[in-house]
Every structure is written in structure tokens, then in C-alpha cells.
Design a protein around this motif. Structure first.
Motif, PDB file in Angstrom:
ATOM      1  N   GLN A 123      55.456  71.658  39.552  1.00  0.00           N
ATOM      2  CA  GLN A 123      54.995  72.293  37.964  1.00  0.00           C
ATOM      3  C   GLN A 123      54.129  70.381  37.600  1.00  0.00           C
ATOM      4  O   GLN A 123      53.100  70.911  37.226  1.00  0.00           O
ATOM      5  CB  GLN A 123      56.375  72.161  37.020  1.00  0.00           C
ATOM      6  CG  GLN A 123      55.620  72.978  35.611  1.00  0.00           C
ATOM      7  CD  GLN A 123      56.700  72.196  34.879  1.00  0.00           C
ATOM      8  OE1 GLN A 123      58.157  71.934  35.424  1.00  0.00           O
ATOM      9  NE2 GLN A 123      57.156  72.777  33.873  1.00  0.00           N
ATOM     10  N   LEU A 124      54.553  69.501  37.658  1.00  0.00           N
ATOM     11  CA  LEU A 124      53.386  68.496  37.567  1.00  0.00           C
ATOM     12  C   LEU A 124      52.237  68.474  38.108  1.00  0.00           C
ATOM     13  O   LEU A 124      51.438  68.554  37.301  1.00  0.00           O
ATOM     14  CB  LEU A 124      54.288  67.161  37.503  1.00  0.00           C
ATOM     15  CG  LEU A 124      55.297  66.451  36.876  1.00  0.00           C
ATOM     16  CD1 LEU A 124      55.695  64.818  37.238  1.00  0.00           C
ATOM     17  CD2 LEU A 124      54.571  66.296  35.380  1.00  0.00           C
TER      18      LEU A 124
ATOM     19  N   MET B 266      60.569  59.910  31.253  1.00  0.00           N
ATOM     20  CA  MET B 266      60.186  60.656  32.838  1.00  0.00           C
ATOM     21  C   MET B 266      59.914  59.511  33.660  1.00  0.00           C
ATOM     22  O   MET B 266      59.025  59.114  33.275  1.00  0.00           O
ATOM     23  CB  MET B 266      58.656  60.877  32.332  1.00  0.00           C
ATOM     24  CG  MET B 266      57.662  62.102  33.421  1.00  0.00           C
ATOM     25  SD  MET B 266      56.857  62.858  33.350  1.00  0.00           S
ATOM     26  CE  MET B 266      56.861  64.096  32.648  1.00  0.00           C
ATOM     27  N   ALA B 267      61.295  59.888  34.460  1.00  0.00           N
ATOM     28  CA  ALA B 267      60.315  59.091  36.148  1.00  0.00           C
ATOM     29  C   ALA B 267      59.038  58.631  36.618  1.00  0.00           C
ATOM     30  O   ALA B 267      58.507  59.533  36.107  1.00  0.00           O
ATOM     31  CB  ALA B 267      61.909  59.264  36.958  1.00  0.00           C
TER      32      ALA B 267
ATOM     33  N   PHE C 123      49.253  61.387  42.797  1.00  0.00           N
ATOM     34  CA  PHE C 123      48.124  62.659  43.215  1.00  0.00           C
ATOM     35  C   PHE C 123      47.745  62.601  43.802  1.00  0.00           C
ATOM     36  O   PHE C 123      46.821  63.278  44.476  1.00  0.00           O
ATOM     37  CB  PHE C 123      48.627  63.988  42.095  1.00  0.00           C
ATOM     38  CG  PHE C 123      49.718  63.863  41.853  1.00  0.00           C
ATOM     39  CD1 PHE C 123      51.085  64.423  42.772  1.00  0.00           C
ATOM     40  CD2 PHE C 123      50.029  64.485  40.669  1.00  0.00           C
ATOM     41  CE1 PHE C 123      52.119  64.981  42.435  1.00  0.00           C
ATOM     42  CE2 PHE C 123      51.280  64.796  39.817  1.00  0.00           C
ATOM     43  CZ  PHE C 123      52.610  65.170  40.783  1.00  0.00           C
ATOM     44  N   GLY C 124      46.550  61.912  43.285  1.00  0.00           N
ATOM     45  CA  GLY C 124      44.960  61.481  43.583  1.00  0.00           C
ATOM     46  C   GLY C 124      45.454  61.117  45.064  1.00  0.00           C
ATOM     47  O   GLY C 124      44.244  60.510  45.807  1.00  0.00           O
TER      48      GLY C 124
ATOM     49  N   PRO D  79      51.364  61.700  32.939  1.00  0.00           N
ATOM     50  CA  PRO D  79      51.276  60.611  32.723  1.00  0.00           C
ATOM     51  C   PRO D  79      50.409  60.312  34.401  1.00  0.00           C
ATOM     52  O   PRO D  79      50.582  60.311  35.363  1.00  0.00           O
ATOM     53  CB  PRO D  79      52.766  59.678  33.690  1.00  0.00           C
ATOM     54  CG  PRO D  79      53.575  61.677  32.932  1.00  0.00           C
ATOM     55  CD  PRO D  79      52.974  61.949  33.339  1.00  0.00           C
ATOM     56  N   ALA D  80      50.260  58.528  33.827  1.00  0.00           N
ATOM     57  CA  ALA D  80      48.932  58.130  34.273  1.00  0.00           C
ATOM     58  C   ALA D  80      49.283  57.741  36.067  1.00  0.00           C
ATOM     59  O   ALA D  80      48.373  58.021  36.689  1.00  0.00           O
ATOM     60  CB  ALA D  80      48.680  56.487  33.801  1.00  0.00           C
ATOM     61  N   ALA D  81      50.906  57.890  35.961  1.00  0.00           N
ATOM     62  CA  ALA D  81      51.175  57.040  37.533  1.00  0.00           C
ATOM     63  C   ALA D  81      51.442  58.279  38.124  1.00  0.00           C
ATOM     64  O   ALA D  81      51.080  58.020  39.570  1.00  0.00           O
ATOM     65  CB  ALA D  81      52.727  56.004  36.994  1.00  0.00           C
TER      66      ALA D  81
END
Length: 929
Positions: free
Chosen positions: A18-19, A1-2, A38-39, A31-33
């Protein structure tokens, strides 16, 4: 996943959204990245401008002001705006517009949760400045407002409109009131009264005339208050005249309850005691038109005219539009029109008939616009016995109207107050933007296609539903009673009074002498008449020579600084030479003089057709173009300060709608020369419905007169089967009772006098003119100024070159271009013993004049009819009916023509030439034997 890199590609937007939804539900599910990205985006949004994530590109009517305090406030605001946009675009699909509840879509995009706004956000306060109303509201309040605006009884399609001002105007009007019109008690009672009138009329007719065809409005009675409200709105805007076109369904109800035709007259039609049939053949009851004066609530009076119509449904539309445009032009302000048109359609016809696209295309054309037409579709959700899925490939019957980028309001006909709202929106939109609008009123047809039809044969389940439906009047009555706007007794009294009135009028219809209906044409037509030609006094159509010279000189002038094409400059010089008598008049100059003289005598001129400004054959050049800046100049518009308007119009590439429009224009402009020109006469059969149902039969059916002129280029010149024949034989087959005039003039002066006769005479009949093509530049086809200055149109042209009758060995009767071919051969071969007589008017025929002339020749002198059309076409079989077997005062009449054929002409140039030479040889055969 990019992993995120700060550059979000729009192609991956759906995946990223969707993510993000997963992140909102469970931050550890991504994923953490991405969780970090997003945060950080939410923090940046709250802090102000900077890199941020937006789930989608959306339209903002006003700047968004975020009021949420959570970390993701800006993103939530974006999602709300996506929800708003979804309702504006697709809310109509989920609207409760169908009274039968046969269709209603469940759309996930209208659920806030599909945009990430789950139930936990229902009480979250958002900025609502992108929606009309308070600047802030909870999601619950906003969602309710959206559903009320776009998903109740009105489904609005307007987001296809590219004009931002128009789109925002509609958006604001609908959202500010949640698409509901606030009606006072008087307005509600008016609606109930008109519903009562409509319902009781149909019930009464069903009981009194069981099984009689009337094409009832049952199931769609809301059309009556709709039209009432539309006319009241028109009066509010001080419209002077409204022309209504509609099909037969519901027409009797509209005549009685809107147009003002007495129910007594309608009952007389059903009783078979209508005196109108004494004058002409008449028409069936549900094709009748009528006119009335309407007084709006503000006291403003306007004339309302319901057009007569044939069963050919939508073909009345261009006629109604032409009538409306004539009224607008009469008040001389198309930019702020004081006339308007309302067109009532059936949904199957609106989707199925191509003439709908043609008349919609008129909407913004300068020569045809009426300042905005109100289209009302009575959507019975069935076409005769055919379901919508069998009759159209689109979601709505109205989808063709999206070509105009105009609002389309789908409305439930069982909600009269929603109907009132869309009428107000449509008429206000017209006033603001001078554009069309569409009201698609969903309803049903309680009975079959007609009252003797059984609809359950083909739609059994639908008609089970319909059986259980109460009339809309009862539904609305109960609503008002529940709201306290009226008592049940008051509402029922309206119905009782209406029934008693109808009973009284029925008794009068059966016992009293019938009253002859008032004229259908109104005051404009008081000086004009139709009827037989026998009573017509021939008029002088000459114009003084000095006046003709003056007009030709004016037609040759250009404004200062105007640079025409070099060939046009030479053409204008030739016009000046004609004025000086140095050149004879050609066809184009004679036509220009006819139009100019008519206009300067105070009579309006309108000529439209494909390429009519220049002329198909580059002969007219009525509108000139400056080669340096493309400025336009029409000399016919600049003849004198007090001249009548002249309008030469390039039409859209259509025959039916344009001919129908011009016919309608002629109905409301009797004091004008109104012409329609076909590009080639062959193409007029594309408008055959207008010719058959209106032009040739309207006087006999409806008592309508028209002076419309049809200019149809005709002539056999080797151009093939689609560029040779205006189908003369069809017009002559349709000719009866002096209903039309059919002419084929062969000189410029004859054409000049023919056009002038059409407006100077008070006799109004459609005029079919077979116009030339190659003769436009044939040096033998010429006239002098004196030919136009003196005399009148001659229905028969006798041969000036023929010897004394005793010396004539053969008489050739002919018409049109072939005369010049015959005359050429006569001159070349020196057939001086032949007389050639031209029938310039084929109908009504100058029978007695022709017979008197032929009586000069001995009975043994053969008489031939010569035509270049095949034997089964042209005028031959018409003349055969007229003169055979009795002949022409003892002279047998024989035809010389091409053999009968299925196709009008050959496509080969050499073959055409061979045929023409053979025909001419037969015309003179035996004279040198």
C-alpha cells in the motif's frame, strides 16, 4: 510509522505494498525514508541481483526478463505477474458462463489498477514469457489475452492442481489459443447439425406427445454435440469402447441422436406397443439403455454403451465405471486403457449425493481406475424446484471434484464452440495424464422437472428470462450465417429434413409391426442365459483329487528369499499338510482351491471388499507381505503360465460404490467369478440402492443378467446388533421369479462347489452367500479333499446321523451356524431320535426335494424351523409364506427363534448366551418327558 531496515517481513507485505502504491502516485505522500528505500530498490532491480523489494511471492512458469526502461521496471513486472496469477486463480469467477446471466462476479483483483498498473501503463511493453504467446506485449494486449482465456465463455479451475507438469500443460494449452478451438467449416456444420437434431427432436416430441413425461433436454441441447465431439476424440485416440452413465434428463435425445436408437422404437414406446414388455415388466422410456458401434472421423470404430439406469440418479455411476474397467481388463492394459467412461450428471445431484465422492475416490485406486473419467455436468441451475443456494454450501456444484486435483471447466452451453474447446482439453488431458476431468456445462431447463410441471410456481423471475431465450441452435445458426460459414437457407434445410425424417418414422411406428429390440447384452453374453431355474441343468463341479493336491501345493509356495510372518509360515505349512491329507480342509483352503481351480481353467477371478486381501477375520491371506521389506506376493496369481488373471482387491471403505462397481464389472465379464465381500454382512444395507435397483431387478426391468457374488458374513455370536445379521429376510423378500440365489453353505466343500457352480453353469443370476465367522476356525467345520473332488453343490443337506424315518420323533429344519449348535447339543445329550436337515440354498428353494424327504416321516412327527435370528427376521416368514398353512406334506411347521425384535441382536455377551441356550433348549424340549 516504522522505517525500512532492509529486512521485509512477509507479515507486513500488504502494508508495504500500500505504501508503495502511494509512492508511485505521489512520492511525497510517504515518509522520506520509505521514498528513499523504494527509489533505491528500483535502481537495484535495474542493475541486477541484490537487495530489492518484491510486492508479493508469485509463481513463474518461465524466467522473467524485464524489458521496461523506467526506474520501477522490475516491480512493474512483478505486478503484471500478480495480475496473471489472479486471472489463473480467479478468472473463472468473472467468466460469462451463465446463459441466464444470473451469476457473474466483479473481482477487483482482475483490474490491473488494483496491482498498481493504472491506465498510464496500458501501452507499456512487458515481458510476456510467463504467458504462452509472444515474448513481449503491451499491458493492453496482455490484459486482453487474459480476459479472453479466462473470462469469456469458459471458466477454468486448475490452479488447485499440485502436479506442476499438469498445471503448466493446461495453462499452456489454454493461453496459447486464448481458450478457443479453431474449427473448420465442416466441424462447425457438424455442431450445427447435432444441435439441429437435438432441438428438432424435442420440439417434435412436445407437439406429438403433449404432456407426456420425457424429461426433455430443452435448454441444454449442447450436450448432444458435446457427446459427439467426445466420442470422435475417443476414436482419435483409438479407444475401443466407451461406457456412458447418465440420468433421465435428455436420455431420449441422447438415445436418438448419439447412441443410434431408432426414433421409431422411441415412438413405439410412447405409443404403448413395445414388445419388450411381453418378456418382462420392463421400465419407463427414459431409463432405457442401448449400445451401438461408433465410427470416428478417422474411421476408427468403437463400441458405445449407454447404461440403463434407475431414477436414483448418480447410482448408475459406479456401475458404468465397473463396466468400463471390465473392458479395460479384457484388453489387459490398465496403464494404457483402451476403454473409457463418460458420466453425465445433474448439478444438484453432483453436489448433493455422497456417492459422487465415493466414485471420484476410485480415480487413482489401482483396483478401480479407468484411466480417466470424463464427467459432464448438465447444469440447469435448479434441482427440481430447489435453487442452488438451498442445495449446496459451495460456489460451484463441482467443488467436491477438487479433491482429485483435476481440471474443472465451467462452460456456457450457449457457446457450442467453447463447449468444443473444453471437450478437446478434457480428452487430451485424459490421454496425457490418465486422470479424470470435469465439464460443468451451464445451461437451463426450459420446462419444469417434467413436461407436466409448472416451474413458474417457484422460480417465476428465472422463467420469465427463459421464456425470452431462443434455442441454442438459432443462436449458433445466426453466428455461422454472420461469419459466412453457411447460408440461412442451408441451415433451415437441416431443420426441415430432420422434421420430415421424424414424421416418416412416426408414421412407420404407428403402422408397421413393432420390431423386437435387439439384445441388451451383446456378443459376450451369447453363451449365457437367465430365466427360470427349472430349465437349468445341474453341473458337476468336482475337481480331480490329484489336481487339488497340486493346487494346494502351489498355494503354499513362496518365491525365493521371501520371508513371511511366522504365523503365516505355520499357516502355509498347514496348507501343505492339507495337501498330503494329514489335515482336513478348512473354509479358507476350500475357497482358495475354488478360486485357483477356476483361474487355471481359464476363467478370470475378481474379489474385492474391505480388507479382502487378508480377510476381515484374518482367514484368507490371499496377499502375503514380506516382513523384511513389505514385498507383496499373491500365490493365486502364480499358479500356471496360462492361467486367467486373479485380482484380490482391498476396496475403499464404501459399500454402495464398490458393490455398484463390481455389479457393473460382472455385466461386461460374464465369463468370470466376480465377488464383492462385505466386512460384515450387516453393512450391506449401506448399498441397498444397488441391491434393490440393480442386482435383484435388472433382469426383470432391462433384460440384464449378472453372475455377481455377494459374500456376507452372518451369524449370531454375541457381537452386537451391527455385527450379527446380513439381513437374510430382506433378500428373501426381494426374491421372486428366480431373480437371485440365496445360499448359506455350512461346509467348506459346499462353499467350494457353490463358487464353482456360479461360473461353470451357463445360468447367470446374482448369488447371495451368507458366509461364516466363528465357523472359519470351528474344528467341526471341515471337509476332505474327496468332498471337493466329487459331486456338486447340494441345495439341501440331509442328516447322516438320523435314524431310520420310523425312529425319528422330531425333525429340525435349519440353516447356517445354528446347525452346529443344534448338533452339539444333540451329541452331548444323545438326542438320537432327532433329524436335522439343513437348507443350504434358501432361494430358489428345493421345494419338491424337501417335501419328498419329509414324506418319509409320519404325519404326527413334528417339524420345527430353527433360526437364531428374531422371529421377524431370518428365513422364517419367507418359509411361512412358502409352506403354511398347507404345511409340509401334512406336517405343520413351527418356528423356534428369538422373539420378534426391532434390533437384530443384543449387545450383551451374557444376554446373547442366555438367549442361545433358551433357543436350543426349546428345540429339544419335551423329548425326555
Amino acid at each position: 510509522m516504522a522505517e525500512p531496515d532492509g529486512n521485509i517481513d512477509s507479515a507486513n507485505l500488504a502494508y508495504i505494498e500500500q505504501l508503495y502504491r502511494q509512492y508511485l502516485a505521489d512520492r511525497d505522500s510517504v515518509p522520506a525514508a520509505w521514498a528513499q528505500y523504494f527509489g533505491q530498490s528500483a535502481v537495484n532491480d535495474a542493475a541486477g541481483p541484490g537487495p530489492s523489494f518484491r510486492p508479493a511471492s508469485i509463481f513463474h512458469a518461465r524466467p522473467i526478463v524485464s524489458v521496461a526502461t523506467s526506474d520501477n521496471s522490475a516491480i512493474l513486472q512483478d505486478w503484471l505477474d500478480q495480475l496473471v496469477r489472479a486471472y489463473r486463480i480467479n478468472g473463472h469467477l468473472a467468466a460469462a458462463i451463465d446463459p441466464l446471466e444470473l451469476r457473474r462476479h466483479e473481482l477487483p483483483e482482475l483490474d490491473p489498477a488494483s496491482h498498481g498498473l493504472g491506465p498510464e501503463f496500458n501501452d507499456h511493453v512487458f515481458s510476456s514469457r510467463s504467458i504462452a504467446g509472444p515474448d513481449q506485449a503491451t499491458l493492453r494486449e496482455l490484459h486482453s489475452r487474459l480476459k479472453n482465456t479466462y473470462c469469456r465463455s469458459i471458466g477454468a479451475q486448475f490452479m488447485h492442481i499440485n502436479d506442476t507438469r499438469a498445471r503448466l500443460w493446461l495453462q499452456d494449452r489454454m493461453e496459447s489459443a486464448e481458450n478457443r478451438l479453431k474449427l473448420n467449416r465442416a466441424e462447425q456444420l457438424t455442431i450445427l447439425t447435432k444441435l439441429t437434431d437435438a432441438v428438432i427432436f424435442e420440439e417434435f416430441m412436445q407437439k406429438k406427445y403433449i404432456g407426456a413425461k420425457r424429461f426433455s433436454l430443452e435448454g441444454a441441447e449442447s450436450l448432444v454435440p458435446l457427446l459427439q465431439l467426445a466420442l470422435d476424440r475417443a476414436a482419435h485416440y483409438e479407444i475401443n469402447g466407451v461406457v456412458i452413465g447418465m440420468p433421465h434428463r435428455g436420455r431420449l435425445n441422447v438415445l436418438a441422436n448419439i447412441i443410434g436408437k431408432s426414433a421409431k422404437e422411441i415412438f413405439q414406446d410412447f405409443e404403448g406397443i413395445n414388445p419388450e414388455f411381453e418378456d418382462h415388466h420392463g421400465d419407463v422410456k427414459y431409463h432405457q439403455g442401448y449400445g451401438t458401434t461408433w465410427t470416428g472421423p478417422n474411421g476408427h470404430k468403437l463400441h458405445v454403451s449407454l447404461c440403463f439406469n434407475p431414477s436414483h440418479l448418480e447410482y448408475v455411476n459406479p456401475v458404468a465405471l465397473g463396466r468400463a474397467r471390465a473392458n479395460i481388463d479384457r484388453y489387459a492394459d490398465p496403464a494404457a486403457p483402451k476403454g473409457m467412461c463418460i458420466l453425465v450428471h445433474g448439478e444438484a445431484a453432483f453436489a448433493g449425493q455422497g456417492i459422487i465422492q465415493e466414485i471420484l475416490n476410485f480415480s487413482r485406486l489401482p483396483g478401480y481406475t479407468t484411466g480417466g473419467t470424463l464427467h459432464v455436468i448438465v447444469n440447469n441451475q435448479i434441482g427440481f424446484t430447489t435453487d442452488p443456494e438451498q442445495s449446496r454450501s459451495t460456489e460451484y456444484a463441482t467443488d467436491v471434484a477438487k479433491m482429485l486435483e483435476i481440471p474443472i471447466f465451467h462452460v456456457n452451453g450457449e457457446d457450442p464452440e467453447a463447449v468444443a474447446q473444453v471437450v478437446a482439453l478434457a480428452l487430451d488431458f485424459r490421454q496425457e495424464f490418465h486422470q479424470d476431468s470435469v465439464i460443468d456445462m451451464y445451461c437451463y431447463r426450459r420446462r419444469g422437472h417434467n413436461e407436466g410441471d409448472e416451474p413458474a410456481f417457484t422460480q417465476p423471475l428465472v422463467y420469465e428470462i427463459i421464456k425470452g431465450k431462443p434455442p441454442v441452435r438459432e443462436v449458433y445458426r445466426d453466428h455461422l450465417v454472420a461469419m459466412g460459414g453457411i447460408s440461412r437457407e442451408q441451415a433451415d434445410r437441416l431443420a426441415v429434413d430432420r422434421r420430415e425424417e421424424l414424421e416418416r418414422l412416426l408414421a412407420a411406428a404407428r403402422s408397421e409391426e413393432p420390431v423386437r429390440p435387439h439384445g441388451n447384452l451383446g456378443e459376450l453374453w451369447s453363451s449365457y442365459h437367465g430365466g427360470p431355474q427349472d430349465a437349468v441343468v445341474e453341473v458337476s463341479t468336482g475337481v480331480g483329487r490329484a489336481r487339488l493336491v497340486e493346487l494346494l501345493n502351489k498355494l503354499s509356495e513362496l518365491p525365493a528369499g521371501f520371508t513371511p510372518h511366522p504365523k503365516i509360515a505355520r499357516w502355509l505349512e498347514q496348507r501343505s499338510e492339507m495337501a498330503q491329507g494329514e489335515l482336513p480342509l478348512d473354509w479358507s483352503a476350500a475357497e482358495a482351491l475354488a478360486l485357483a481351480s477356476i483361474a487355471t481353467e481359464g476363467l478370470r477371478v475378481r474379489l474385492s471388499g474391505q480388507d479382502s486381501e487378508r480377510g476381515t477375520f484374518s482367514h484368507r491371506h490371499s496377499v502375503l507381505h514380506d516382513v523384511t521389506d513389505n514385498r507383496r506376493y499373491c500365490p493365486l496369481e502364480h499358479l500356471a503360465p496360462d492361467q486367467a488373471p486373479v485380482r484380490i482387491v482391498n476396496s475403499p471403505l464404501s459399500e454402495s460404490s464398490v458393490l455398484g462397481f463390481e455389479y457393473g464389472y460382472s455385466l461386461d465379464c460374464p465369463d468370470a467369478l466376480v465377488c464383492w465381500e462385505a466386512q460384515f454382512g450387516d453393512f450391506c444395507n449401506c448399498a441397498q440402492v444397488i441391491i434393490d435397483q440393480f442386482i435383484v431387478s435388472a433382469e426383470d426391468k432391462w433384460g440384464y443378467f449378472s453372475g455377481l457374488v455377494l459374500l456376507l458374513p452372518h451369524g449370531y455370536e454375541g457381537m452386537g446388533p451391527e455385527h450379527s445379521s446380513a439381513r437374510l429376510e430382506r433378500f428373501l423378500q426381494l426374491a421372486a421369479e428366480d431373480n437371485i440365489q440365496v445360499v448359506q453353505p455350512t461346509t467348506p466343500a459346499q462353499y467350494f462347489h457353490c463358487l464353482r457352480r456360479q461360473v461353470i453353469s451357463r445360468w447367470r443370476k446374482p448369488l447371495i452367500v451368507l458366509t461364516p465367522k466363528s465357523l472359519l476356525r470351528n474344528p467341526a467345520v471341515q471337509s476332505s479333499l474327496d468332498d471337493c473332488a466329487m459331486g456338486r453343490f447340494r441345495r439341501v443337506l440331509y442328516d447322516p446321523l438320523a435314524p431310520e424315518p420310523a425312529g425319528v420323533k422330531r425333525v429340525l429344519l435349519t440353516s447356517g451356524k445354528v446347525y452346529y449348535d443344534l448338533d452339539r447339543v444333540r451329541r452331548e445329550e444323545e438326542y438320537s431320535e432327532v433329524a436335522i436337515i439343513r437348507l443350504e440354498q434358501l432361494y430358489p428353494l428345493a421345494r419338491q426335494s424337501l417335501l419328498k424327504t419329509l414324506a418319509q416321516y409320519g404325519a404326527a412327527t413334528p417339524v420345527y424351523w430353527v433360526q437364531d435370528e428374531p422371529e421377524n427376521m431370518g428365513a422364517w416368514r419367507y418359509l411361512q409364506r412358502e409352506f403354511c398353512p398347507a404345511g409340509l406334506n401334512g406336517h405343520a411347521l413351527t418356528c423356534i427363534s428369538r422373539p420378534a425384535a426391532a434390533s437384530p441382536a443384543t449387545g450383551g455377551g451374557k444376554q446373547h448366551q442366555r438367549e442361545q441356550e433358551e433357543l436350543l433348549a426349546r428345540a429339544y424340549a419335551g423329548l425326555r418327558g
